[in-house]
Design a protein around this motif. Structure first.
Motif, short mmCIF file in Angstrom:
data_model
loop_
_atom_site.label_atom_id
_atom_site.label_comp_id
_atom_site.label_asym_id
_atom_site.label_seq_id
_atom_site.Cartn_x
_atom_site.Cartn_y
_atom_site.Cartn_z
N SER A 76 0.83 -1.20 0.00
CA SER A 76 0.00 0.00 0.00
C SER A 76 0.87 1.26 0.00
CB SER A 76 -0.95 0.01 1.20
OG SER A 76 -0.24 -0.08 2.41
N TYR A 77 2.03 1.20 0.69
CA TYR A 77 2.93 2.36 0.68
C TYR A 77 3.47 2.60 -0.73
CZ TYR A 77 7.16 5.11 1.25
OH TYR A 77 8.14 6.05 1.12
N SER A 78 3.98 1.55 -1.37
CA SER A 78 4.54 1.70 -2.71
C SER A 78 3.51 2.20 -3.70
CB SER A 78 5.12 0.36 -3.19
OG SER A 78 6.21 -0.02 -2.41
N ASN A 79 2.31 1.64 -3.63
CA ASN A 79 1.27 2.05 -4.58
C ASN A 79 0.75 3.45 -4.29
OD1 ASN A 79 0.42 -0.30 -6.51
ND2 ASN A 79 0.83 -1.28 -4.55
N ALA A 80 0.66 3.82 -3.01
CA ALA A 80 0.22 5.18 -2.67
C ALA A 80 1.25 6.20 -3.13
CB ALA A 80 0.00 5.30 -1.16
N ALA A 105 2.34 11.01 3.78
CA ALA A 105 0.95 10.66 3.46
C ALA A 105 0.85 9.21 3.02
CB ALA A 105 0.43 11.58 2.35
N ALA A 106 1.79 8.75 2.20
CA ALA A 106 1.77 7.35 1.77
C ALA A 106 1.99 6.42 2.95
CB ALA A 106 2.85 7.12 0.71
N ILE A 168 -1.23 4.70 12.42
CA ILE A 168 -1.44 5.59 11.27
C ILE A 168 -0.39 6.71 11.22
CG2 ILE A 168 -3.03 7.24 10.21
CD1 ILE A 168 -5.32 5.39 11.10
N PRO A 169 -0.20 7.48 12.31
CA PRO A 169 0.87 8.49 12.24
C PRO A 169 2.28 7.88 12.27
CG PRO A 169 -0.11 8.47 14.42
CD PRO A 169 -0.95 7.58 13.58
N SER A 170 2.41 6.74 12.96
CA SER A 170 3.74 6.13 13.10
C SER A 170 4.28 5.64 11.76
CB SER A 170 3.69 4.96 14.09
OG SER A 170 3.43 5.42 15.39
N TYR A 171 3.42 5.08 10.93
CA TYR A 171 3.89 4.62 9.63
C TYR A 171 4.22 5.78 8.70
CZ TYR A 171 3.51 -0.39 10.24
OH TYR A 171 3.73 -1.69 10.63
N GLY A 172 3.59 6.94 8.94
CA GLY A 172 4.01 8.13 8.20
C GLY A 172 5.44 8.49 8.56
N LEU A 173 5.76 8.40 9.86
CA LEU A 173 7.13 8.67 10.31
C LEU A 173 8.07 7.54 9.93
CD1 LEU A 173 6.46 10.10 13.89
CD2 LEU A 173 7.24 11.36 11.89
N PHE A 175 8.39 5.61 7.20
CA PHE A 175 8.99 5.66 5.88
C PHE A 175 9.74 6.96 5.62
CE2 PHE A 175 5.74 2.38 5.26
CZ PHE A 175 6.50 1.39 4.66
N LEU A 176 9.37 8.03 6.32
CA LEU A 176 10.03 9.31 6.08
C LEU A 176 11.51 9.29 6.44
CD1 LEU A 176 9.61 12.16 5.06
CD2 LEU A 176 8.86 12.83 7.35
N PRO A 177 11.92 8.90 7.67
CA PRO A 177 13.36 8.85 7.97
C PRO A 177 14.09 7.80 7.14
CG PRO A 177 12.09 7.93 9.78
CD PRO A 177 11.12 8.58 8.86
#
Length: 280
Positions: A76-80, A105-106, A168-173, A175-177
């Protein structure tokens, strides 16, 4: 989800789980029970009462289902990210680079998607890990059967709101770092190497768990509330009671273990994931 994402997510998830499971068991017990004075006390009590297998309680079920949860997360991350950037794999390797808000966001989207899949799996895992002397559940199938009989289907989502608030917020963080660190450690025009991928994965894990640990404590306590632990009426009640009885530090129980576990687990997981995608 693409078949390749499923395979890569399955293998990388299983490897990461095997590396960090003993520390995860101790983390759950420290968070959900107040009988332990610290990490070493928890470790010695677990070993003396249950032996080595005590550290691997409930591991079979997550291993068998990690392919589903990890394929949902990474797929879902890759596709988003593909949708947001309209570029190739992950938006960084080629095409238009992904911005930080797009990565965040992804990541949030992947966290939201995996909550529905992961909530019952995580509940069974925590219930089995939390068993010390009294064996309420004989295994994952028996655990699911007991929960369904006593609480119905909604019982499988006990602590689901806390998982959503954590993931939900943790997975935003998450992939970002990873994306930022991997890019910083890679020479312009070159493919990320093993060191860059492992360091980025490890940093992503540590940063994410530092943010997620308070809600992780609440989640563990809610999940154990009808499995031999203290009963709570919901997220706010659990937070209020825990704070009143143990102070603010209760929300950081297991933070050290989460950090120690997060670096090697996520380093191995991202490295295997990227290498499998590259090979396939």
């Amino acid at each position: 989800m693409p078949f390749i994402e499923f395979i890569a997510g399955s293998v990388s998830g299983a490897l990461g789980l095997a590396v960090g499971y003993p520390l995860d068991t101790m983390k759950v017990r420290l968070q959900a029970q107040s009988a332990y004075q610290g990490i070493l006390h928890c470790m010695s009590k677990t070993y003396s009462n249950e032996g080595l297998r005590g550290f691997y309680k409930g591991m079979a079920f997550p291993v068998l289902t990690t392919g589903i949860t990890n394929s949902v997360v990474f797929g879902s991350y890759s596709n988003a990210l593909y949708y947001l950037t309209q570029s190739r794999h992950r938006g960084l390797d080629q095409g238009k680079p992904a911005s930080a808000p797009q990565v965040f966001a992804a990541g949030c989207f992947s966290g939201m998607m995996q909550v529905c899949v992961n909530a019952p799996i995580d509940l069974v895992k925590v219930c089995l890990q939390g068993q010390t002397t009294v064996q309420r559940y004989r295994g994952p199938v028996h655990c699911v059967t007991v929960i369904l009989r006593e609480e119905g289907p909604k019982g499988l989502f006990r602590g689901g709101l806390a998982i959503a608030l954590r993931d939900i917020p943790s997975y935003g963080l998450y992939f970002l770092p990873y994306e930022v660190t991997r890019k910083a450690l890679t020479q312009s025009g070159e493919e990320p190497g093993t060191f860059a991928t492992m360091m980025a994965g490890g940093m992503a894990g540590v940063v994410t768990w530092a943010f997620a640990t308070p809600m992780d404590v609440v989640k563990a306590r809610l999940q154990m509330s009808r499995a031999g632990g203290r009963e709570y009426r919901g997220v706010l009640h659990c937070m209020r009671v825990s704070f009143r009885e143990e102070g603010a530090r209760v929300f950081f129980k297991g933070l050290l273990l989460n950090s120690l576990r997060a670096f090697p687990v996520n380093a191995v997981m991202f490295l295997s994931y990227e290498n499998i995608l590259r090979v396939m």
